[in-house]
Design a protein around this motif. Structure first.
Motif, short mmCIF file in Angstrom:
data_model
loop_
_atom_site.label_atom_id
_atom_site.label_comp_id
_atom_site.label_asym_id
_atom_site.label_seq_id
_atom_site.Cartn_x
_atom_site.Cartn_y
_atom_site.Cartn_z
N SER A 196 -5.95 -0.21 -5.13
CA SER A 196 -4.76 -0.31 -5.97
C SER A 196 -3.47 -0.28 -5.16
O SER A 196 -2.41 -0.61 -5.67
N ARG A 197 -3.54 0.13 -3.88
CA ARG A 197 -2.36 0.16 -3.03
C ARG A 197 -1.98 -1.25 -2.59
O ARG A 197 -2.87 -2.07 -2.32
N PRO A 198 -0.69 -1.53 -2.44
CA PRO A 198 -0.28 -2.82 -1.85
C PRO A 198 -0.82 -2.91 -0.41
O PRO A 198 -0.84 -1.90 0.31
N PHE A 199 -1.23 -4.09 -0.02
CA PHE A 199 -1.88 -4.26 1.28
C PHE A 199 -0.98 -3.85 2.46
O PHE A 199 -1.45 -3.22 3.40
N PRO A 200 0.33 -4.17 2.44
CA PRO A 200 1.18 -3.71 3.56
C PRO A 200 1.18 -2.18 3.72
O PRO A 200 1.21 -1.67 4.83
N GLN A 201 1.09 -1.46 2.60
CA GLN A 201 1.02 0.00 2.66
C GLN A 201 -0.30 0.44 3.29
O GLN A 201 -0.33 1.37 4.08
#
Length: 189
Positions: free
Chosen positions: A45-50
């Protein structure tokens, strides 16, 4: 043909990609299937850059990060839906086990499959259990092959549809241009 899956219970060890995926998701070595699923949901669920930033100190791991959402969904589907393990089922995500005699760690990999096959050819109750486990492994492999063929087929059909619609629009546009230019020539001449 009816394929039945025997009910699994007891200490189950999830090796190879199961263990690598669990490790990447920061799932403890001894965890339940529900804990694995919760960690996968949080990770995916986290954005990939994060996600990349969180693993910035693990350069060797970064090139594999994009695989873990699919891998966790695939692993959960095999364990929960195919093998019918409940969310409370305890698993050990590891590529090593400690020898009961010496306490040394023993590496696990697909060579273990050869040992299981050899032992399953023995008679008696031990051989029967191993034969059932081999049937389960074959069922899982069959499910993986069917899933892969389905995904490739659907992707292929979508690609053909996309290509056909794109090609059809180009042909229609060139036909309109051809008709317009013919009309202009006949109108002038």
């Amino acid at each position: 043909m009816v394929i039945t899956v025997c009910i699994l219970s007891g200490d189950l060890v999830a090796i190879e990609n199961f263990a690598y995926t669990a490790h990447a998701l920061n799932v403890p070595e001894h965890s339940s299937l529900g804990e694995f699923a919760a960690a996968a949901r949080a990770f995916c669920s986290r954005p990939f850059p994060q996600t990349l930033q969180q693993h910035s100190k693990q350069q060797h791991q970064q090139r594999f990060l994009w695989r873990y959402c699919f891998g966790s969904a695939f692993a959960w589907t095999l364990l929960h839906d195919v093998l019918q393990l409940g969310d409370g089922q305890q698993l050990q995500f590891s590529n090593t086990l400690k020898s009961s005699g010496s306490g040394q760690e023993v590496g696990l990999d697909w060579a273990l499959g050869a040992a299981v096959l050899l032992l399953s050819r023995r008679g008696g109750a031990e051989g029967q259990v191993l034969k059932q486990q081999r049937q389960i492994v074959l069922l899982v492999l069959l499910a993986a092959v069917v899933a892969t063929v389905t995904v490739v087929t659907v992707a292929g059909i979508d690609a053909v549809r996309w290509w056909s619609s794109r090609r059809g629009r180009k042909m229609l546009a060139s036909k309109r241009f051809s008709d317009d230019s013919t009309g202009l020539r006949t109108g002038v001449g």
